[in-house]
Design a protein around this motif. Structure first.
Motif, PDB file in Angstrom:
ATOM      1  N   LEU A 145       5.468  18.419   4.062  1.00 30.08           N
ATOM      2  CA  LEU A 145       6.616  17.592   4.452  1.00 30.08           C
ATOM      3  C   LEU A 145       6.504  16.176   3.899  1.00 30.08           C
ATOM      4  CD1 LEU A 145       7.063  18.687   8.181  1.00 30.08           C
ATOM      5  CD2 LEU A 145       8.675  19.083   6.302  1.00 30.08           C
ATOM      6  N   VAL A 146       5.276  15.702   3.708  1.00 32.57           N
ATOM      7  CA  VAL A 146       5.076  14.369   3.133  1.00 32.57           C
ATOM      8  C   VAL A 146       5.698  14.310   1.743  1.00 32.57           C
ATOM      9  CG1 VAL A 146       3.337  12.714   2.316  1.00 32.57           C
ATOM     10  CG2 VAL A 146       3.004  13.907   4.491  1.00 32.57           C
ATOM     11  N   GLU A 190       0.836  -1.204   0.000  1.00 32.42           N
ATOM     12  CA  GLU A 190       0.000   0.000   0.000  1.00 32.42           C
ATOM     13  C   GLU A 190       0.872   1.256   0.000  1.00 32.42           C
ATOM     14  OE1 GLU A 190      -0.649  -2.586   2.218  1.00 32.42           O
ATOM     15  OE2 GLU A 190      -2.271  -3.353   0.971  1.00 32.42           O
ATOM     16  N   HIS A 191       2.196   1.078  -0.146  1.00 34.57           N
ATOM     17  CA  HIS A 191       3.164   2.168  -0.304  1.00 34.57           C
ATOM     18  C   HIS A 191       3.496   2.898   0.995  1.00 34.57           C
ATOM     19  CE1 HIS A 191       2.827   1.391  -4.565  1.00 34.57           C
ATOM     20  NE2 HIS A 191       1.522   1.471  -4.431  1.00 34.57           N
ATOM     21  N   GLU A 192       3.411   2.191   2.118  1.00 33.73           N
ATOM     22  CA  GLU A 192       3.916   2.730   3.375  1.00 33.73           C
ATOM     23  C   GLU A 192       5.285   2.121   3.646  1.00 33.73           C
ATOM     24  OE1 GLU A 192      -0.125   3.750   3.279  1.00 33.73           O
ATOM     25  OE2 GLU A 192       0.561   1.696   3.368  1.00 33.73           O
ATOM     26  N   VAL A 203       0.405  17.266  -1.063  1.00 29.86           N
ATOM     27  CA  VAL A 203      -0.431  16.909   0.082  1.00 29.86           C
ATOM     28  C   VAL A 203      -0.789  18.191   0.838  1.00 29.86           C
ATOM     29  CG1 VAL A 203      -0.557  15.600   2.241  1.00 29.86           C
ATOM     30  CG2 VAL A 203       0.565  14.601   0.238  1.00 29.86           C
ATOM     31  N   VAL A 204      -2.094  18.379   1.083  1.00 28.88           N
ATOM     32  CA  VAL A 204      -2.570  19.607   1.725  1.00 28.88           C
ATOM     33  C   VAL A 204      -3.227  19.353   3.081  1.00 28.88           C
ATOM     34  CG1 VAL A 204      -2.834  20.856  -0.457  1.00 28.88           C
ATOM     35  CG2 VAL A 204      -4.761  19.534   0.441  1.00 28.88           C
ATOM     36  N   HIS A 251       7.419   7.325  -3.871  1.00 29.44           N
ATOM     37  CA  HIS A 251       6.572   6.943  -5.007  1.00 29.44           C
ATOM     38  C   HIS A 251       5.116   7.344  -4.736  1.00 29.44           C
ATOM     39  CE1 HIS A 251       5.020   4.478  -8.316  1.00 29.44           C
ATOM     40  NE2 HIS A 251       4.155   3.972  -7.463  1.00 29.44           N
ATOM     41  N   ALA A 252       4.616   7.022  -3.540  1.00 28.80           N
ATOM     42  CA  ALA A 252       3.237   7.368  -3.180  1.00 28.80           C
ATOM     43  C   ALA A 252       3.053   8.876  -3.090  1.00 28.80           C
ATOM     44  CB  ALA A 252       2.859   6.711  -1.856  1.00 28.80           C
ATOM     45  N   ALA A 253       4.022   9.557  -2.492  1.00 27.20           N
ATOM     46  CA  ALA A 253       3.930  11.016  -2.359  1.00 27.20           C
ATOM     47  C   ALA A 253       3.874  11.680  -3.732  1.00 27.20           C
ATOM     48  CB  ALA A 253       5.109  11.547  -1.547  1.00 27.20           C
ATOM     49  N   ASN A 254       4.686  11.192  -4.659  1.00 29.72           N
ATOM     50  CA  ASN A 254       4.676  11.754  -6.012  1.00 29.72           C
ATOM     51  C   ASN A 254       3.357  11.471  -6.721  1.00 29.72           C
ATOM     52  OD1 ASN A 254       7.249  12.789  -5.706  1.00 29.72           O
ATOM     53  ND2 ASN A 254       8.244  11.067  -6.721  1.00 29.72           N
TER      54      ASN A 254
END
Length: 125
Positions: free
Chosen positions: A90-91, A12-14, A39-40, A31-34
């Motif tokens: 920051l994420v 799940e990309h953690e 992220v807001v 990868h997940a952040a991109n």
């Protein structure tokens, strides 16, 4: 994009750090952040909450979508990253450092967590 070798990863990309005194740090991968985009808003579990491996424990809202946050392990939340709550960017800017999400005292760890190389092959990251 480089996935730190010392971490383990969920499908799940953690990511999950090695346990120190039974407590591990959890975040989402670069990868997940991109994929999320900027992220807001971050909704995290609260200290003392129980989480279950593979189940949702929060949300990440970006300019593109809202995504569930999954716990890679079962356990009790011992700390949340208030810096991320106050500055969700920051994420994106430091997913493996200052963008960590929470710490968990592990009670059960699934056998299907991936090494960095396995995660890279899985995610194409």
């Amino acid at each position: 994009m480089s996935n730190p070798q010392q971490l383990r990863y969920s499908k799940e990309h953690e990511w999950l750090s090695g346990a120190e005194d039974g407590v591990s740090t959890v975040g989402i991968t670069e990868h997940a952040a991109n994929a999320l985009g900027d992220v807001v808003f971050v909704q995290l579990p609260e200290v003392g909450d129980s989480v279950t491996a593979g189940e949702t424990c929060g949300e990440l809202e970006s300019t593109k979508s809202v995504s569930d946050l999954y716990s890679p392990v079962s356990g009790e939340i011992t700390e949340v990253n208030e810096d991320v709550v106050n500055d969700p960017s920051l994420v994106n800017s430091a997913p493996f450092e200052g963008g960590w999400l929470f710490k968990v005292r592990i009670t059960d760890e699934p056998a299907d967590l991936l090494s960095a190389d396995e995660y890279t092959a899985f995610a194409g990251a």
